[in-house]
Design a protein around this motif. Structure first.
Motif, PDB file in Angstrom:
ATOM      1  N   ASN A  79       0.810  -1.216   0.000  1.00 29.04           N
ATOM      2  CA  ASN A  79       0.000   0.000   0.000  1.00 29.04           C
ATOM      3  C   ASN A  79       0.844   1.267   0.000  1.00 29.04           C
ATOM      4  OD1 ASN A  79      -2.488  -1.037  -0.273  1.00 29.04           O
ATOM      5  ND2 ASN A  79      -3.011  -0.997   1.884  1.00 29.04           N
ATOM      6  N   LYS A  80       2.053   1.186   0.519  1.00 31.15           N
ATOM      7  CA  LYS A  80       2.926   2.357   0.468  1.00 31.15           C
ATOM      8  C   LYS A  80       3.160   2.762  -0.982  1.00 31.15           C
ATOM      9  CE  LYS A  80       5.476   1.866   4.752  1.00 31.15           C
ATOM     10  NZ  LYS A  80       6.775   1.577   5.345  1.00 31.15           N
ATOM     11  N   HIS A  81       3.298   1.754  -1.802  1.00 28.35           N
ATOM     12  CA  HIS A  81       3.542   2.040  -3.219  1.00 28.35           C
ATOM     13  C   HIS A  81       2.260   2.470  -3.923  1.00 28.35           C
ATOM     14  CE1 HIS A  81       7.585   0.598  -2.811  1.00 28.35           C
ATOM     15  NE2 HIS A  81       7.154  -0.551  -2.316  1.00 28.35           N
ATOM     16  N   ASN A  82       1.180   1.953  -3.510  1.00 28.90           N
ATOM     17  CA  ASN A  82      -0.088   2.265  -4.168  1.00 28.90           C
ATOM     18  C   ASN A  82      -0.815   3.439  -3.520  1.00 28.90           C
ATOM     19  OD1 ASN A  82       0.359   0.087  -5.834  1.00 28.90           O
ATOM     20  ND2 ASN A  82      -0.830  -1.313  -4.574  1.00 28.90           N
ATOM     21  N   SER A  83      -0.361   3.830  -2.341  1.00 32.43           N
ATOM     22  CA  SER A  83      -0.937   4.921  -1.548  1.00 32.43           C
ATOM     23  C   SER A  83      -2.461   4.800  -1.411  1.00 32.43           C
ATOM     24  CB  SER A  83      -0.528   6.280  -2.109  1.00 32.43           C
ATOM     25  OG  SER A  83      -1.122   6.533  -3.353  1.00 32.43           O
ATOM     26  N   ALA A  84      -2.905   3.627  -1.106  1.00 31.58           N
ATOM     27  CA  ALA A  84      -4.329   3.407  -0.857  1.00 31.58           C
ATOM     28  C   ALA A  84      -4.545   3.549   0.650  1.00 31.58           C
ATOM     29  CB  ALA A  84      -4.749   2.038  -1.362  1.00 31.58           C
ATOM     30  N   ARG A  85      -4.684   4.762   1.101  1.00 28.60           N
ATOM     31  CA  ARG A  85      -4.757   5.055   2.537  1.00 28.60           C
ATOM     32  C   ARG A  85      -5.973   4.404   3.217  1.00 28.60           C
ATOM     33  NH1 ARG A  85      -0.769   7.578   4.695  1.00 28.60           N
ATOM     34  NH2 ARG A  85       0.364   9.097   3.482  1.00 28.60           N
ATOM     35  N   GLU A  86      -7.074   4.396   2.537  1.00 24.30           N
ATOM     36  CA  GLU A  86      -8.271   3.856   3.174  1.00 24.30           C
ATOM     37  C   GLU A  86      -8.127   2.359   3.463  1.00 24.30           C
ATOM     38  OE1 GLU A  86     -12.018   4.874   1.408  1.00 24.30           O
ATOM     39  OE2 GLU A  86     -11.216   6.826   0.799  1.00 24.30           O
ATOM     40  N   GLU A  87      -7.617   1.637   2.492  1.00 23.32           N
ATOM     41  CA  GLU A  87      -7.436   0.204   2.708  1.00 23.32           C
ATOM     42  C   GLU A  87      -6.392  -0.056   3.785  1.00 23.32           C
ATOM     43  OE1 GLU A  87      -7.319  -2.555  -0.619  1.00 23.32           O
ATOM     44  OE2 GLU A  87      -7.835  -0.845  -1.909  1.00 23.32           O
ATOM     45  N   LEU A  88      -5.347   0.757   3.786  1.00 28.78           N
ATOM     46  CA  LEU A  88      -4.325   0.615   4.822  1.00 28.78           C
ATOM     47  C   LEU A  88      -4.930   0.872   6.197  1.00 28.78           C
ATOM     48  CD1 LEU A  88      -1.413   0.190   5.679  1.00 28.78           C
ATOM     49  CD2 LEU A  88      -1.017   2.621   5.256  1.00 28.78           C
ATOM     50  N   GLN A  89      -5.726   1.919   6.281  1.00 26.82           N
ATOM     51  CA  GLN A  89      -6.368   2.230   7.563  1.00 26.82           C
ATOM     52  C   GLN A  89      -7.284   1.083   7.995  1.00 26.82           C
ATOM     53  OE1 GLN A  89      -5.177   4.881   8.943  1.00 26.82           O
ATOM     54  NE2 GLN A  89      -6.299   4.478  10.817  1.00 26.82           N
ATOM     55  N   MET A  90      -7.970   0.493   7.030  1.00 30.29           N
ATOM     56  CA  MET A  90      -8.847  -0.635   7.345  1.00 30.29           C
ATOM     57  C   MET A  90      -8.026  -1.838   7.838  1.00 30.29           C
ATOM     58  SD  MET A  90     -11.936  -2.281   5.044  1.00 30.29           S
ATOM     59  CE  MET A  90     -10.936  -2.327   3.594  1.00 30.29           C
ATOM     60  N   LYS A  91      -6.898  -2.100   7.214  1.00 25.91           N
ATOM     61  CA  LYS A  91      -6.051  -3.216   7.652  1.00 25.91           C
ATOM     62  C   LYS A  91      -5.462  -2.938   9.032  1.00 25.91           C
ATOM     63  CE  LYS A  91      -6.436  -6.215   4.452  1.00 25.91           C
ATOM     64  NZ  LYS A  91      -6.916  -7.558   4.731  1.00 25.91           N
ATOM     65  N   ILE A  92      -5.120  -1.696   9.286  1.00 26.15           N
ATOM     66  CA  ILE A  92      -4.594  -1.351  10.618  1.00 26.15           C
ATOM     67  C   ILE A  92      -5.671  -1.581  11.671  1.00 26.15           C
ATOM     68  CG2 ILE A  92      -3.823   0.562  12.070  1.00 26.15           C
ATOM     69  CD1 ILE A  92      -2.307   1.629   9.598  1.00 26.15           C
ATOM     70  N   SER A  93      -6.899  -1.163  11.354  1.00 30.99           N
ATOM     71  CA  SER A  93      -7.984  -1.402  12.317  1.00 30.99           C
ATOM     72  C   SER A  93      -8.243  -2.900  12.470  1.00 30.99           C
ATOM     73  CB  SER A  93      -9.249  -0.656  11.912  1.00 30.99           C
ATOM     74  OG  SER A  93      -9.805  -1.206  10.756  1.00 30.99           O
ATOM     75  N   ASP A  94      -8.074  -3.663  11.374  1.00 23.38           N
ATOM     76  CA  ASP A  94      -8.206  -5.124  11.470  1.00 23.38           C
ATOM     77  C   ASP A  94      -7.120  -5.695  12.384  1.00 23.38           C
ATOM     78  OD1 ASP A  94     -10.370  -5.114   9.804  1.00 23.38           O
ATOM     79  OD2 ASP A  94      -9.271  -5.800   8.017  1.00 23.38           O
ATOM     80  N   ALA A  95      -5.917  -5.175  12.261  1.00 17.74           N
ATOM     81  CA  ALA A  95      -4.822  -5.636  13.122  1.00 17.74           C
ATOM     82  C   ALA A  95      -5.116  -5.292  14.577  1.00 17.74           C
ATOM     83  CB  ALA A  95      -3.505  -5.009  12.685  1.00 17.74           C
ATOM     84  N   GLU A  96      -5.632  -4.101  14.797  1.00 16.76           N
ATOM     85  CA  GLU A  96      -5.986  -3.724  16.173  1.00 16.76           C
ATOM     86  C   GLU A  96      -7.081  -4.642  16.712  1.00 16.76           C
ATOM     87  OE1 GLU A  96      -7.052   0.345  15.617  1.00 16.76           O
ATOM     88  OE2 GLU A  96      -5.014   1.068  15.930  1.00 16.76           O
ATOM     89  N   ARG A  97      -8.064  -4.923  15.878  1.00 15.11           N
ATOM     90  CA  ARG A  97      -9.126  -5.835  16.293  1.00 15.11           C
ATOM     91  C   ARG A  97      -8.564  -7.227  16.588  1.00 15.11           C
ATOM     92  NH1 ARG A  97     -12.767  -5.499  11.827  1.00 15.11           N
ATOM     93  NH2 ARG A  97     -12.184  -3.353  11.777  1.00 15.11           N
TER      94      ARG A  97
END
Length: 147
Positions: A79-97
Protein backbone atom coordinates in the motif's frame (compact mmCIF):
# COMPACT_ATOMS: atom_id res chain seq x y z
CA UNK A 1 -10.86 -73.85 87.89
CA UNK A 2 -13.94 -73.09 85.80
CA UNK A 3 -13.61 -69.38 86.61
CA UNK A 4 -9.94 -69.38 85.55
CA UNK A 5 -10.81 -71.15 82.30
CA UNK A 6 -13.57 -68.60 81.60
CA UNK A 7 -11.18 -65.72 82.22
CA UNK A 8 -8.58 -67.35 79.99
CA UNK A 9 -11.20 -67.87 77.25
CA UNK A 10 -12.39 -64.27 77.53
CA UNK A 11 -8.80 -63.06 77.45
CA UNK A 12 -8.13 -65.22 74.37
CA UNK A 13 -11.25 -63.86 72.63
CA UNK A 14 -10.28 -60.27 73.48
CA UNK A 15 -6.77 -60.91 72.16
CA UNK A 16 -8.25 -62.29 68.94
CA UNK A 17 -10.50 -59.23 68.55
CA UNK A 18 -7.58 -56.89 69.30
CA UNK A 19 -5.44 -58.68 66.71
CA UNK A 20 -8.27 -58.48 64.18
CA UNK A 21 -8.82 -54.77 64.87
CA UNK A 22 -5.10 -54.01 64.51
CA UNK A 23 -4.93 -55.95 61.26
CA UNK A 24 -8.09 -54.24 59.99
CA UNK A 25 -6.74 -50.80 60.96
CA UNK A 26 -3.46 -51.51 59.14
CA UNK A 27 -5.32 -52.68 56.04
CA UNK A 28 -7.60 -49.65 56.18
CA UNK A 29 -4.63 -47.33 56.49
CA UNK A 30 -3.01 -49.09 53.53
CA UNK A 31 -6.18 -48.70 51.44
CA UNK A 32 -6.40 -45.01 52.35
CA UNK A 33 -2.75 -44.50 51.42
CA UNK A 34 -3.22 -46.31 48.10
CA UNK A 35 -6.36 -44.29 47.34
CA UNK A 36 -4.52 -41.06 48.13
CA UNK A 37 -1.57 -42.04 45.94
CA UNK A 38 -3.84 -43.05 43.05
CA UNK A 39 -5.77 -39.79 43.32
CA UNK A 40 -2.58 -37.72 43.34
CA UNK A 41 -1.14 -39.57 40.33
CA UNK A 42 -4.41 -39.18 38.41
CA UNK A 43 -4.54 -35.43 39.17
CA UNK A 44 -0.90 -34.96 38.19
CA UNK A 45 -1.43 -36.79 34.92
CA UNK A 46 -4.65 -35.00 33.98
CA UNK A 47 -3.19 -31.63 35.05
CA UNK A 48 -0.16 -32.18 32.83
CA UNK A 49 -2.41 -33.08 29.91
CA UNK A 50 -4.54 -29.96 30.43
CA UNK A 51 -1.45 -27.74 30.64
CA UNK A 52 -0.01 -29.30 27.48
CA UNK A 53 -3.30 -28.73 25.65
CA UNK A 54 -3.40 -25.11 26.84
CA UNK A 55 0.20 -24.56 25.66
CA UNK A 56 -0.63 -26.09 22.28
CA UNK A 57 -3.67 -23.85 21.86
CA UNK A 58 -1.69 -20.80 22.86
CA UNK A 59 1.06 -21.68 20.36
CA UNK A 60 -1.54 -22.17 17.60
CA UNK A 61 -3.07 -18.79 18.43
CA UNK A 62 0.38 -17.16 18.39
CA UNK A 63 1.13 -18.67 14.97
CA UNK A 64 -2.22 -17.56 13.58
CA UNK A 65 -1.71 -14.03 14.87
CA UNK A 66 1.86 -13.90 13.56
CA UNK A 67 0.60 -14.94 10.12
CA UNK A 68 -2.11 -12.27 10.21
CA UNK A 69 0.37 -9.60 11.26
CA UNK A 70 2.81 -10.68 8.55
CA UNK A 71 0.01 -10.49 6.00
CA UNK A 72 -0.95 -7.02 7.20
CA UNK A 73 2.66 -5.84 7.09
CA UNK A 74 2.95 -7.18 3.55
CA UNK A 75 -0.23 -5.39 2.66
CA UNK A 76 1.09 -2.23 4.29
CA UNK A 77 4.27 -2.41 2.20
CA UNK A 78 2.29 -2.83 -1.02
CA UNK A 79 0.00 0.00 0.00
CA UNK A 80 2.93 2.36 0.47
CA UNK A 81 3.54 2.04 -3.22
CA UNK A 82 -0.09 2.27 -4.17
CA UNK A 83 -0.94 4.92 -1.55
CA UNK A 84 -4.33 3.41 -0.86
CA UNK A 85 -4.76 5.05 2.54
CA UNK A 86 -8.27 3.86 3.17
CA UNK A 87 -7.44 0.20 2.71
CA UNK A 88 -4.32 0.62 4.82
CA UNK A 89 -6.37 2.23 7.56
CA UNK A 90 -8.85 -0.64 7.35
CA UNK A 91 -6.05 -3.22 7.65
CA UNK A 92 -4.59 -1.35 10.62
CA UNK A 93 -7.98 -1.40 12.32
CA UNK A 94 -8.21 -5.12 11.47
CA UNK A 95 -4.82 -5.64 13.12
CA UNK A 96 -5.99 -3.72 16.17
CA UNK A 97 -9.13 -5.83 16.29
CA UNK A 98 -7.02 -9.00 15.95
CA UNK A 99 -4.84 -7.77 18.82
CA UNK A 100 -7.87 -7.18 21.03
CA UNK A 101 -9.31 -10.56 20.00
CA UNK A 102 -6.01 -12.17 21.02
CA UNK A 103 -6.18 -10.42 24.36
CA UNK A 104 -9.71 -11.76 24.79
CA UNK A 105 -8.49 -15.28 23.94
CA UNK A 106 -5.71 -14.96 26.52
CA UNK A 107 -8.20 -13.67 29.10
CA UNK A 108 -10.52 -16.57 28.32
CA UNK A 109 -7.61 -19.01 28.68
CA UNK A 110 -6.84 -17.49 32.07
CA UNK A 111 -10.50 -17.91 33.04
CA UNK A 112 -10.44 -21.54 31.95
CA UNK A 113 -7.22 -22.17 33.89
CA UNK A 114 -8.74 -20.56 36.98
CA UNK A 115 -11.86 -22.66 36.53
CA UNK A 116 -9.70 -25.80 36.20
CA UNK A 117 -7.95 -24.91 39.47
CA UNK A 118 -11.28 -24.49 41.23
CA UNK A 119 -12.49 -27.82 39.85
CA UNK A 120 -9.30 -29.54 40.96
CA UNK A 121 -9.59 -28.01 44.43
CA UNK A 122 -13.18 -29.24 44.68
CA UNK A 123 -12.12 -32.76 43.60
CA UNK A 124 -9.35 -32.74 46.21
CA UNK A 125 -11.74 -31.50 48.90
CA UNK A 126 -14.32 -34.16 47.99
CA UNK A 127 -11.65 -36.87 48.02
CA UNK A 128 -10.40 -35.92 51.47
CA UNK A 129 -13.96 -35.55 52.80
CA UNK A 130 -14.63 -39.12 51.65
CA UNK A 131 -11.41 -40.26 53.27
CA UNK A 132 -12.36 -38.45 56.48
CA UNK A 133 -15.79 -40.10 56.47
CA UNK A 134 -14.18 -43.53 56.08
CA UNK A 135 -11.84 -42.81 58.99
CA UNK A 136 -14.75 -41.57 61.15
CA UNK A 137 -16.70 -44.75 60.39
CA UNK A 138 -13.69 -46.90 61.31
CA UNK A 139 -13.22 -45.01 64.56
CA UNK A 140 -16.94 -45.34 65.34
CA UNK A 141 -16.76 -49.11 64.78
CA UNK A 142 -13.71 -49.27 67.06
CA UNK A 143 -15.53 -47.28 69.72
CA UNK A 144 -18.66 -49.43 69.47
CA UNK A 145 -16.52 -52.56 69.63
CA UNK A 146 -14.77 -51.26 72.72
CA UNK A 147 -18.11 -50.71 74.42
Amino acid sequence: KNDAESKAAISLIEDCFDTYEKKYAEEEEGRQFEATEAFILKEQSSGAQRRELARRREAEEELRLAAEIAQIKGFRNTNKHNSAREELQMKISDAERAYFNRKMVVAKAAQVASSECRLQFSRVREFFEDLHTLKKDALLREHQRAM
